[in-house]
Motif scaffolding. Sequence first.
Motif, mmCIF file in Angstrom:
data_model
loop_
_atom_site.group_PDB
_atom_site.id
_atom_site.type_symbol
_atom_site.label_atom_id
_atom_site.label_comp_id
_atom_site.label_asym_id
_atom_site.label_seq_id
_atom_site.Cartn_x
_atom_site.Cartn_y
_atom_site.Cartn_z
ATOM 1 N N ALA A 127 -9.509 -0.001 2.065
ATOM 2 C CA ALA A 127 -8.409 -0.492 1.428
ATOM 3 C C ALA A 127 -8.201 -2.172 1.873
ATOM 4 C CB ALA A 127 -7.139 -0.007 2.285
ATOM 5 N N ILE A 144 0.992 -1.215 0.014
ATOM 6 C CA ILE A 144 0.018 -0.052 0.150
ATOM 7 C C ILE A 144 0.935 1.411 0.009
ATOM 8 C CG2 ILE A 144 -1.727 1.441 1.185
ATOM 9 C CD1 ILE A 144 -2.895 -1.340 2.194
ATOM 10 N N ILE A 162 -1.948 -1.276 -3.747
ATOM 11 C CA ILE A 162 -3.111 -0.338 -3.826
ATOM 12 C C ILE A 162 -2.353 0.963 -3.230
ATOM 13 C CG2 ILE A 162 -4.898 0.379 -2.170
ATOM 14 C CD1 ILE A 162 -5.523 -2.463 -1.292
#
Length: 240
Positions: A213, A90, A140
């Motif tokens: 997320a 992420i 992400i």
Amino acid sequence: MELQSLHNKVALITGASKGIGRAMSTLFAEKGATVYAIARSAELLKELANEAGNKKGRIIPAPCDVTNAGAIEELIGQIVRKKEHIDVLINNAGLGHFGAIHELTEAQWDEMMDVNLKGVFLCTKYTAPHMIKRQSGHIINISSVAGTVAFPGGSGYCASKFGLMAFTDVLTQELKPHNVKVSVICPGSVQTHFGQNDPKDYALRPEEVAYMAYQMAAAPEHIIMNQLIMRPVVPRQLQK
């Protein structure tokens, strides 16, 4: 829709010492993942790890500057050698300086480009090969509504976030043949002390962005949530 378990998953989260990154690190650990929390402040990361001591997973402090190529390459190499895989990256680290173009300093401009774009590039560059090798993984990126709509005073920040959206689009196309998912979240105002202004009372909470997320990372294998734009509901009396 039944979500996948994050048990035994390894997640790397940048900008993890505060705000959205901190909330994501905590939530992913709660859901069973081993989280390598990346940020420059070793002290804040240690506090975060201690707070997550009773979670299903755990948080491992990983102090590092995302703009330092050598440090990022070494850190990711160490993680792969120890854990043998990285399941989720992420790219959350980011910052903003705001003001008219002629008022921004060169240093402020460079810092936004370094953290918001170069940092994402470096973390992705050194993580993607391991995901490609395993034919599995999920990246992400945390962008912003400012990556979709420009506004006065946001020249450098908008430029960096629009750039991140383009980077995400290219990355999606490059990694799709390797079964590596790519997603991006574009939050509006969030209750963090980002920039020069205090957060609005009605702004999104970091935990709400973190939850989305998690939804992306834990979605069934055959589902890719490519892009999510999140905005808070503005109270009627404050709407223009």
